[in-house]
Design an enzyme around this catalytic site. Structure first.
Site, mmCIF file in Angstrom:
data_model
loop_
_atom_site.group_PDB
_atom_site.id
_atom_site.type_symbol
_atom_site.label_atom_id
_atom_site.label_comp_id
_atom_site.label_asym_id
_atom_site.label_seq_id
_atom_site.Cartn_x
_atom_site.Cartn_y
_atom_site.Cartn_z
ATOM 1 C CB CYS A 2 -0.697 0.320 1.118
ATOM 2 S SG CYS A 2 -1.926 -1.173 0.981
ATOM 3 N NE ARG A 27 4.224 1.975 -0.181
ATOM 4 C CZ ARG A 27 5.704 2.025 0.577
ATOM 5 N NH1 ARG A 27 7.184 2.110 0.157
ATOM 6 N NH2 ARG A 27 5.536 1.052 2.118
ATOM 7 C CD1 TRP A 75 0.385 -6.662 -2.882
ATOM 8 C CD2 TRP A 75 -0.078 -7.126 -0.924
ATOM 9 N NE1 TRP A 75 0.289 -7.783 -2.808
ATOM 10 C CE2 TRP A 75 0.622 -8.179 -1.586
ATOM 11 C CE3 TRP A 75 -0.620 -6.958 0.791
ATOM 12 C CZ2 TRP A 75 0.711 -8.888 -0.432
ATOM 13 C CZ3 TRP A 75 -0.256 -8.304 1.202
ATOM 14 C CH2 TRP A 75 0.137 -9.350 1.356
ATOM 15 C CG ASN A 101 1.827 1.147 4.009
ATOM 16 O OD1 ASN A 101 1.532 -0.188 3.723
ATOM 17 N ND2 ASN A 101 2.754 1.348 4.042
ATOM 18 N N GLY A 102 -0.603 -0.588 6.413
ATOM 19 C CA GLY A 102 -0.411 -1.653 7.558
ATOM 20 C C GLY A 102 -0.729 -2.062 7.862
ATOM 21 C CD GLU A 476 18.090 -12.288 -7.346
ATOM 22 O OE1 GLU A 476 17.435 -12.846 -5.647
ATOM 23 O OE2 GLU A 476 17.055 -11.131 -7.361
ATOM 24 C CE LYS A 480 14.452 -10.329 -9.909
ATOM 25 N NZ LYS A 480 15.498 -10.108 -8.131
ATOM 26 C CD GLU A 483 10.710 -11.606 -8.292
ATOM 27 O OE1 GLU A 483 10.601 -11.073 -7.541
ATOM 28 O OE2 GLU A 483 11.909 -10.980 -7.704
ATOM 29 C CG HIS A 499 21.460 -36.380 -2.612
ATOM 30 N ND1 HIS A 499 22.224 -37.785 -2.605
ATOM 31 C CD2 HIS A 499 22.821 -35.231 -2.617
ATOM 32 C CE1 HIS A 499 23.390 -37.154 -2.590
ATOM 33 N NE2 HIS A 499 23.586 -36.423 -2.387
ATOM 34 C CE LYS A 598 11.679 -1.724 -4.864
ATOM 35 N NZ LYS A 598 12.208 -3.348 -5.817
HETATM 36 C C1 F6R Z 1 12.283 -10.037 -5.585
HETATM 37 C C2 F6R Z 1 12.325 -8.526 -4.800
HETATM 38 C C3 F6R Z 1 12.185 -8.797 -2.785
HETATM 39 C C4 F6R Z 1 12.820 -8.451 -1.622
HETATM 40 C C5 F6R Z 1 12.728 -9.191 -0.031
HETATM 41 C C6 F6R Z 1 13.123 -8.267 0.538
HETATM 42 O O1 F6R Z 1 12.566 -9.089 -6.656
HETATM 43 O O2 F6R Z 1 12.128 -7.377 -4.526
HETATM 44 O O3 F6R Z 1 12.276 -10.890 -2.506
HETATM 45 O O4 F6R Z 1 14.285 -8.484 -2.467
HETATM 46 O O5 F6R Z 1 10.937 -8.393 -0.509
HETATM 47 O O6 F6R Z 1 13.044 -6.050 0.891
HETATM 48 P P1 F6R Z 1 14.026 -5.470 1.263
HETATM 49 O O7 F6R Z 1 14.688 -5.911 0.649
HETATM 50 O O8 F6R Z 1 13.357 -4.754 0.535
HETATM 51 O O9 F6R Z 1 14.151 -5.897 2.701
#
Ligand code: F6R
Length: 603
Positions: A2, A27, A75, A101-102, A476, A480, A483, A499, A598
């Protein structure tokens, strides 16, 4: 999770709010709404869907005239994302509108109490209890009613309040959710973060937990929980307007991938002086610690896994990496001689904050590696190293992650030096300073990525394999891919395949093999041969000169020659681009993948 924005001034509020929401959309983007005050009444427009749908709806309602207002992009946590559950929410008497937000953890109990008093709730949200409480406590003094309201709330909130009764005055409150006040000339703002405001002002006040603010076009007053005025420092933000725009790129993600050479330069250069790694800002004596625990979530955790390998290698002290959502409910063996490193782009991730608090209570020192200045994690930590990546707008992190790794590289070298273990620091700093160039080379030397994306985009699943830091990057790379392209992708330590996972290998199953560490190349090569003999198609990521891998793989991605200790930060770049192009092929909403947001400020 949010985004909220508020404006009060002399020009029309709706365009400022809608523009702010566009910039906050990363967000949360399942519904949105704004409320504007005019002639002693509040007008509200809300809709499910993205901010563009809200813009159309506002236009259709005649633009919503008025010079003060609040907005929200959601969100969903409590209640499905529909028009009714979208914010703002209005008090029963129509005197107040609130954005939030929260999460209000005690909302069920508060709702029951208000319903018993005759309040009829409109939505399923936790937020509505805030505005209904405010309405029920209001006896002519909004500040007092708001203080009383927030004293009843448990959980996290950044709240914005608009009142029908007091033209041009906004109220805001914060506890454990990000909130800043923007200072303009004859106009003032609040927002979840600076990206919403940077085209209007770069001068901000950071609100702290427990504070509320009264904001008019010409005056900002912040109060503590007891209603006493608090003197706040003004902060000037260095992020520019262009960095929060796409600048000709189709997506923020692509722009941010391409910005990595410059971002890494900004991270590394100021910390290297005369061939030495200097962390003047650190202020910790590394001899005070005999173990290191790195904690974070998602990609930031993956950066931590890379850091763990390097710290063990260079510093020869026990180092672990653990996801924060596990650590917060686990029993970590830590104490005063443990250095806990928390890694976070946003600095607002709820699990990471909880884990760091737990570690501090156990006596550990917490060093934060953070991108966003003034964020909660930066404020709570004993010491902070900023990544200086600039604003990251795409939900999937790219430059946020690589700059975290760059800081961890430098930190490992710094600790090793303080423990008397670093040899040839000048050569090491040369390698670090060359990383931005190497990343550019890795971008330039893989023109085949769009074609590879066309080949692999319809696969049922992708497996990423590697060993040591190659494995850390595989984690990672797989994240990527899944997601943003929604293609099922998993990472495995290459030696673990036999295994269990090898049972999934069948004819034409794509396997992405990371082979950038010469000392264990033979081992990964054996794994490649094993999967190939079961019909897999292997896309190998390696050096052009690595003839063994080049001759056995079906497809290739390359990185330029680089010391394997520091190759992770380069290896991820072609994998980011591959994920990007696969997502394009699959027609995905790359900057705003489904179900994600995010800044994960809820548990
Ligand atoms: C993936 C991604 C998330 C963040 C995770 C932590 O692309 O962006 O996995 O890495 O939510 O977020 P931060 O770094 O803001 O604590």
């Amino acid at each position: 999770m949010c985004g909220i924005v508020g404006f009060t001034g002399r020009s029309q509020a709706a365009p400022v709010l809608l523009d702010g929401l566009k910039h906050l959309e990363y967000r949360g983007y399942d519904s949105a709404g704004i409320a504007v005050q005019k002639d002693g009444a509040i007008a509200m427009t809300k809709t499910s869907g993205k901010v563009d749908a809200l813009i159309d709806k506002v236009r259709a309602t005649g633009g919503m005239p008025g010079v003060s207002g609040i907005g929200h992009t959601r969100w969903a946590t409590h209640g499905v994302p529909n028009d009714v559950n979208a914010h703002p929410h209005m008090s029963q008497d129509g005197r107040f509108a609130v954005v939030h937000n929260g999460i209000i953890e005690n909302f069920a109990e508060l709702r029951k109490e208000l319903e018993a008093e005759g309040v009829a709730f409109q939505s399923e949200t936790d937020t509505e209890v805030i505005v209904q409480l405010l309405g029920s406590y209001y006896e002519g003094d909004i500040k007092q009613a708001l203080l009383r309201t927030v004293s009843r709330l448990e959980g996290s909130y950044a709240v914005g309040v608009l009142s029908a009764d007091v033209p041009g005055t906004l109220y805001a409150a914060r506890a454990a959710s990000p909130l800043i006040i923007g200072i303009g000339a004859g106009e003032n703002f609040f927002a979840s973060d600076i990206t919403a405001l940077v085209s209007h002002t770069k001068n901000v006040i950071d609100m702290d937990d427990g504070e509320i603010a009264e904001i008019t076009p010409d005056r900002i007053t912040v109060f503590d929980h007891a209603g006493r005025a608090v003197k706040k420092e003004e902060r000037h933000v260095t992020w520019d307007v262009a960095s929060a725009e796409k600048n000709g790129y189709d997506h923020f993600m692509l722009k941010e991938i391409m910005e990595q050479p410059a971002a890494l330069k900004a991270t590394i250069e100021p910390r290297i002086k005369g061939g030495c790694v200097c962390f003047e800002e650190l202020g910790l004596d590394m001899k005070n610690y005999d173990s290191i625990l790195i904690t974070a979530c998602g990609s930031a955790y993956h950066a931590g896994v890379v850091g763990r390998y390097l710290i063990r290698k260079l510093c020869r002290i026990p180092a672990e990496a653990e996801v924060a959502s596990e650590l917060r409910y686990g029993d970590p063996v830590i104490g005063e001689r443990t250095l806990v490193i928390v890694v976070s782009q946003s600095g607002e991730t709820a699990d990471t904050i909880a884990a760091m608090k737990k570690c501090r209570e156990a006596g550990a020192t917490v060093l934060a590696i953070v991108n966003v200045v003034g964020s909660t994690i930066a404020k709570l930590a004993d010491a902070v190293l900023y990544t200086w990546a600039g604003p990251e707008i795409a939900v999937a992190t790219t430059k946020g992650y690589t700059t975290q790794i760059a800081v961890l590289y430098m930190l490992a070298a710094y600790i090793a030096k303080h423990l008397g273990l670093l040899q040839n620091e000048a050569a090491l700093t040369d390698t670090l300073q060359a990383l931005p160039r190497r990343i550019q080379q890795a971008i330039d030397m893989n023109p085949s990525i769009p074609a590879l994306a066309r080949k692999y985009h319809a696969s049922k699943a992708l497996f990423f394999i590697g060993r040591n830091t190659d494995y850390a990057v595989a984690l990672e790379g797989a994240l990527k891919m899944k997601e943003i392209s929604y293609l099922h992708s998993e990472a495995y330590a290459a030696g673990e395949l036999k295994h269990g996972t090898i049972a999934l290998i069948e004819e034409h199953q794509p396997v992405i093999a990371l082979c950038c560490n010469a000392s264990i190349m033979e081992k990964t090569l054996s794994n490649i041969v094993e999967v190939k003999s079961r019909g897999a198609e292997v896309l190998a990521l390696t050096f052009r000169s690595n003839r063994q891998i080049v001759s056995v793989a079906d497809d290739l991605l390359f990185i330029p020659p680089v010391d394997p200790l520091f190759s992770a930060v380069i290896e991820i770049v072609p994998l980011q681009l591959l994920a990007y192009h696969v997502a394009r092929e699959n027609g995905c909403d790359i900057d705003k993948p489904k179900n994600l947001a995010k800044s994960v400020t809820v548990e």
